[in-house]
Design a protein around this motif. Sequence first.
Motif, PDB file in Angstrom:
ATOM      1  N   THR A  40      23.270 106.713 -93.831  1.00  0.00           N
ATOM      2  CA  THR A  40      24.495 105.905 -93.802  1.00  0.00           C
ATOM      3  C   THR A  40      25.151 105.902 -92.427  1.00  0.00           C
ATOM      4  O   THR A  40      26.111 105.176 -92.211  1.00  0.00           O
ATOM      5  CB  THR A  40      25.514 106.413 -94.843  1.00  0.00           C
ATOM      6  N   GLY A  41      24.640 106.700 -91.519  1.00  0.00           N
ATOM      7  CA  GLY A  41      25.164 106.727 -90.155  1.00  0.00           C
ATOM      8  C   GLY A  41      24.027 106.596 -89.158  1.00  0.00           C
ATOM      9  O   GLY A  41      23.034 107.314 -89.246  1.00  0.00           O
ATOM     10  N   LEU A  42      24.174 105.646 -88.233  1.00  0.00           N
ATOM     11  CA  LEU A  42      23.173 105.448 -87.191  1.00  0.00           C
ATOM     12  C   LEU A  42      23.860 105.616 -85.847  1.00  0.00           C
ATOM     13  O   LEU A  42      24.800 104.883 -85.517  1.00  0.00           O
ATOM     14  CB  LEU A  42      22.551 104.054 -87.293  1.00  0.00           C
ATOM     15  N   LEU A  43      23.406 106.595 -85.081  1.00  0.00           N
ATOM     16  CA  LEU A  43      23.953 106.866 -83.759  1.00  0.00           C
ATOM     17  C   LEU A  43      22.909 106.512 -82.712  1.00  0.00           C
ATOM     18  O   LEU A  43      21.808 107.054 -82.712  1.00  0.00           O
ATOM     19  CB  LEU A  43      24.341 108.345 -83.627  1.00  0.00           C
ATOM     20  N   TRP A  44      23.262 105.575 -81.846  1.00  0.00           N
ATOM     21  CA  TRP A  44      22.407 105.218 -80.721  1.00  0.00           C
ATOM     22  C   TRP A  44      22.798 106.104 -79.545  1.00  0.00           C
ATOM     23  O   TRP A  44      23.929 106.056 -79.082  1.00  0.00           O
ATOM     24  CB  TRP A  44      22.586 103.754 -80.331  1.00  0.00           C
ATOM     25  N   ASP A  45      21.878 106.925 -79.063  1.00  0.00           N
ATOM     26  CA  ASP A  45      22.101 107.774 -77.900  1.00  0.00           C
ATOM     27  C   ASP A  45      21.532 107.046 -76.688  1.00  0.00           C
ATOM     28  O   ASP A  45      20.318 106.920 -76.542  1.00  0.00           O
ATOM     29  CB  ASP A  45      21.425 109.122 -78.096  1.00  0.00           C
ATOM     30  N   LEU A  46      22.426 106.566 -75.823  1.00  0.00           N
ATOM     31  CA  LEU A  46      22.009 105.760 -74.670  1.00  0.00           C
ATOM     32  C   LEU A  46      22.180 106.504 -73.347  1.00  0.00           C
ATOM     33  O   LEU A  46      22.331 105.885 -72.292  1.00  0.00           O
ATOM     34  CB  LEU A  46      22.784 104.438 -74.660  1.00  0.00           C
ATOM     35  N   ASN A  47      22.146 107.826 -73.385  1.00  0.00           N
ATOM     36  CA  ASN A  47      22.273 108.620 -72.163  1.00  0.00           C
ATOM     37  C   ASN A  47      21.217 108.277 -71.118  1.00  0.00           C
ATOM     38  O   ASN A  47      21.453 108.448 -69.927  1.00  0.00           O
ATOM     39  CB  ASN A  47      22.177 110.120 -72.491  1.00  0.00           C
ATOM     40  N   HIS A  48      20.054 107.828 -71.549  1.00  0.00           N
ATOM     41  CA  HIS A  48      18.943 107.531 -70.642  1.00  0.00           C
ATOM     42  C   HIS A  48      18.691 106.030 -70.499  1.00  0.00           C
ATOM     43  O   HIS A  48      17.589 105.614 -70.147  1.00  0.00           O
ATOM     44  CB  HIS A  48      17.679 108.236 -71.123  1.00  0.00           C
ATOM     45  N   THR A  49      19.715 105.230 -70.792  1.00  0.00           N
ATOM     46  CA  THR A  49      19.616 103.769 -70.680  1.00  0.00           C
ATOM     47  C   THR A  49      20.542 103.325 -69.557  1.00  0.00           C
ATOM     48  O   THR A  49      21.759 103.330 -69.712  1.00  0.00           O
ATOM     49  CB  THR A  49      20.011 103.096 -72.011  1.00  0.00           C
ATOM     50  N   LEU A  50      19.945 102.952 -68.436  1.00  0.00           N
ATOM     51  CA  LEU A  50      20.737 102.541 -67.278  1.00  0.00           C
ATOM     52  C   LEU A  50      21.114 101.073 -67.309  1.00  0.00           C
ATOM     53  O   LEU A  50      22.110 100.674 -66.713  1.00  0.00           O
ATOM     54  CB  LEU A  50      19.979 102.840 -65.985  1.00  0.00           C
ATOM     55  N   PHE A  51      20.309 100.247 -68.009  1.00  0.00           N
ATOM     56  CA  PHE A  51      20.546  98.805 -68.033  1.00  0.00           C
ATOM     57  C   PHE A  51      20.411  98.281 -69.455  1.00  0.00           C
ATOM     58  O   PHE A  51      19.514  98.666 -70.199  1.00  0.00           O
ATOM     59  CB  PHE A  51      19.539  98.073 -67.134  1.00  0.00           C
ATOM     60  N   MET A  52      21.311  97.372 -69.798  1.00  0.00           N
ATOM     61  CA  MET A  52      21.262  96.701 -71.091  1.00  0.00           C
ATOM     62  C   MET A  52      21.735  95.272 -70.873  1.00  0.00           C
ATOM     63  O   MET A  52      22.777  95.046 -70.252  1.00  0.00           O
ATOM     64  CB  MET A  52      22.185  97.433 -72.075  1.00  0.00           C
ATOM     65  N   ASP A  53      20.957  94.310 -71.356  1.00  0.00           N
ATOM     66  CA  ASP A  53      21.411  92.919 -71.278  1.00  0.00           C
ATOM     67  C   ASP A  53      21.929  92.495 -72.644  1.00  0.00           C
ATOM     68  O   ASP A  53      22.181  93.325 -73.510  1.00  0.00           O
ATOM     69  CB  ASP A  53      20.316  92.000 -70.711  1.00  0.00           C
ATOM     70  N   ILE A  54      22.078  91.210 -72.845  1.00  0.00           N
ATOM     71  CA  ILE A  54      22.654  90.695 -74.088  1.00  0.00           C
ATOM     72  C   ILE A  54      21.869  91.122 -75.328  1.00  0.00           C
ATOM     73  O   ILE A  54      22.420  91.186 -76.417  1.00  0.00           O
ATOM     74  CB  ILE A  54      22.795  89.154 -74.008  1.00  0.00           C
ATOM     75  N   ALA A  55      20.617  91.483 -75.155  1.00  0.00           N
ATOM     76  CA  ALA A  55      19.832  91.989 -76.280  1.00  0.00           C
ATOM     77  C   ALA A  55      20.487  93.233 -76.875  1.00  0.00           C
ATOM     78  O   ALA A  55      20.433  93.459 -78.088  1.00  0.00           O
ATOM     79  CB  ALA A  55      18.407  92.294 -75.846  1.00  0.00           C
TER      80      ALA A  55
END
Length: 107
Positions: A40-55
């Motif tokens: 019931t809980g989804l956590l996105w860990d983006l510590n290692h994501t330097l770039f994100m576009d509209i996707a």
Amino acid sequence: MNTITTLNGTTATITVRGDIDFDTLPPLRAATDVLPAHVTGLLWDLNHTLFMDIAGLHLLFAPTPPDRPDRRVTVTGLRPQPLRLLRLAAETNPAAFPLDRLLCGSR
């Protein structure tokens, strides 16, 4: 890009290593599709994501699947560029991009 999924009770954490764009969107969606129904809980860990576009907006603000209406999505570890994109989207259209419900100590 690669991901690591960790389950802890009713919460799943998906750690993304790499950029989020339209090439990486399908495998990221697939990672959520295979989560057990009790999650019931989804956590996105983006510590290692330097770039994100509209996707990334499509991923993080996707409608809740009908078979999992009570799943709460949050994000942590936002780096400067992805956070800037989310803030811009929220300023432009706060109803479509409710940033306050998504953030989990990432400001």
